[in-house]
Design an enzyme around this catalytic site. Sequence first.
Site, PDB file in Angstrom:
ATOM      1  N   GLY A 197       7.079  17.944  39.575  1.00 18.84           N
ATOM      2  CA  GLY A 197       8.399  18.137  39.212  1.00 18.84           C
ATOM      3  C   GLY A 197       9.338  18.371  40.528  1.00 18.84           C
ATOM      4  O   GLY A 197       8.931  18.168  41.697  1.00 18.84           O
ATOM      5  N   CYS A 231       9.243  21.469  42.666  1.00 17.32           N
ATOM      6  CA  CYS A 231       8.011  21.919  42.506  1.00 17.32           C
ATOM      7  C   CYS A 231       7.385  21.856  43.848  1.00 17.32           C
ATOM      8  O   CYS A 231       7.658  20.601  44.615  1.00 17.32           O
ATOM      9  CB  CYS A 231       7.015  21.424  41.598  1.00 17.32           C
ATOM     10  SG  CYS A 231       5.510  21.406  41.453  1.00 17.32           S
ATOM     11  N   GLY A 274       2.524  19.319  39.544  1.00 15.19           N
ATOM     12  CA  GLY A 274       3.057  19.076  40.850  1.00 15.19           C
ATOM     13  C   GLY A 274       4.201  17.951  40.959  1.00 15.19           C
ATOM     14  O   GLY A 274       4.553  17.777  42.139  1.00 15.19           O
TER      15      GLY A 274
HETATM   16  P1  5GP Z   1      11.568  17.622  36.694  1.00 15.21           P
HETATM   17  O1  5GP Z   1      11.843  17.076  35.503  1.00 15.21           O
HETATM   18  O2  5GP Z   1      12.588  18.588  37.352  1.00 15.21           O
HETATM   19  O3  5GP Z   1      10.970  16.599  37.869  1.00 15.21           O
HETATM   20  O4  5GP Z   1      10.186  18.623  36.291  1.00 15.21           O
HETATM   21  C1  5GP Z   1      10.398  19.625  35.470  1.00 15.21           C
HETATM   22  C2  5GP Z   1       9.072  20.490  35.396  1.00 15.21           C
HETATM   23  O5  5GP Z   1       8.616  20.803  36.606  1.00 15.21           O
HETATM   24  C3  5GP Z   1       8.867  21.362  34.501  1.00 15.21           C
HETATM   25  O6  5GP Z   1       8.788  21.262  32.873  1.00 15.21           O
HETATM   26  C4  5GP Z   1       7.776  22.514  35.007  1.00 15.21           C
HETATM   27  O7  5GP Z   1       6.674  21.907  34.338  1.00 15.21           O
HETATM   28  C5  5GP Z   1       7.912  22.102  36.301  1.00 15.21           C
HETATM   29  N1  5GP Z   1       8.135  23.035  37.050  1.00 15.21           N
HETATM   30  C6  5GP Z   1       9.457  23.975  36.893  1.00 15.21           C
HETATM   31  N2  5GP Z   1       9.562  25.034  37.868  1.00 15.21           N
HETATM   32  C7  5GP Z   1       8.336  24.848  38.569  1.00 15.21           C
HETATM   33  C8  5GP Z   1       7.834  25.586  39.819  1.00 15.21           C
HETATM   34  O8  5GP Z   1       8.525  26.406  40.352  1.00 15.21           O
HETATM   35  N3  5GP Z   1       6.769  25.127  40.424  1.00 15.21           N
HETATM   36  C9  5GP Z   1       6.013  24.248  39.797  1.00 15.21           C
HETATM   37  N4  5GP Z   1       5.048  23.779  40.391  1.00 15.21           N
HETATM   38  N5  5GP Z   1       6.569  23.276  38.528  1.00 15.21           N
HETATM   39  C10 5GP Z   1       7.727  23.882  38.192  1.00 15.21           C
END
Ligand code: 5GP
Length: 347
Positions: free
Chosen positions: A183, A186, A181
């Site tokens: 991300g 996300c 959650g």
């Molecule tokens: P960020 O560094 O962009 O904050 O987070 C990256 C992470 O977000 C990814 O490695 C993955 O675990 C998560 N993530 C990627 N795409 C999605 C998505 O469509 N839904 C959700 N719930 N998490 C995602």
Amino acid sequence: MRIEQELKLGFKDVLFRPKRSTLKSRSQVNLTREFTFKHSGRQWSGVPVIAANMDSVGSFKMAEALAKHNVMTAIHKHYSVEQWAEFVQSAAADTLKNVMVSTGTSDNDFQKTKDIMAMSEEIIFICIDIANGYSEHLVDYVQKVRVAFPNKVIVAGNVVTGDMVEELILAGADIVKVGIGPGSVCTTRVKTGVGYPQLSAIIECADAAHGLGGRIIGDGGCTCPGDVAKAFGGGADFVMLGGMLAGHEEAGGELVEKNGETFMKFYGMSSKSAMDKHSGGVAGYRAAEGKTVLIPFRGPVENTIQDVLGGVRSTCTYVGAASLKELTKRTTFIRVQEQENNVYGKE
Ligand code: 5GP
């Protein structure tokens, strides 16, 4: 119904307390870590930051650019076996040692992983990645992959609590990926109400993993180099970045012109954009749990990765850690209700 009363923390809820230090300069800080993994017995040394296995982050080009800094890339799972073969042929050994092969948990995924792993002995990481790592199916799949690849490093996730970290490590994972959650693209928390503030998830999961000789990746939620440092300070062995590395030349996302400016598309792997592209649309029984955004084009990733690593080095000097390994031991977090001063806007 039960309520846990203890307040869980995200990166925005803490700052590092500075400590006396004998370090003169951040150039004295060593960010390289050496790990020997629990089940596989494999050794790896490098800077434990990982580009996320997302379409417009974890590309082959990203792997080549980040390997220059000994930084890893989890290659997204939408490359074909043929594309992998081309990459493996042309890539340097240093690049291959720093990539993870991402996979889901279907029979097709299993066969594809076998095909890719057979291409080179230099590839040692398999990243088994599903959105909800609490499924019994993941545990069974980790066991199956461990039997098939006894000397490869297995990463499994995503989970956010110590009990499930332990279960995955006992099933054969060397490293558990932590984050549900947080991300940047996300929407799980909005669509489902499920989640766990990322810093507390890291602290609790690191404790569980380290007790068993396992390792964790703090995955998601970092918005700036300070957050990356906080993830390491909380006990993450590796930190995975999506949004912070998106929007760069090497990410390979679609470029969009708007009002004379150039943007790059970035979307969650469970977003409608991803499902339209890879699964022929959002299935009727589910909701998209990711969003699509346009990021102003940021050029090559070189400056950004230097900024991230420079920030973490600087954190180490503020708390007197001569190496990244020492950072968590030297970390005292203070809980806060403020972060940066935004009077002139955001960085
Ligand atoms: P960020 O560094 O962009 O904050 O987070 C990256 C992470 O977000 C990814 O490695 C993955 O675990 C998560 N993530 C990627 N795409 C999605 C998505 O469509 N839904 C959700 N719930 N998490 C995602």
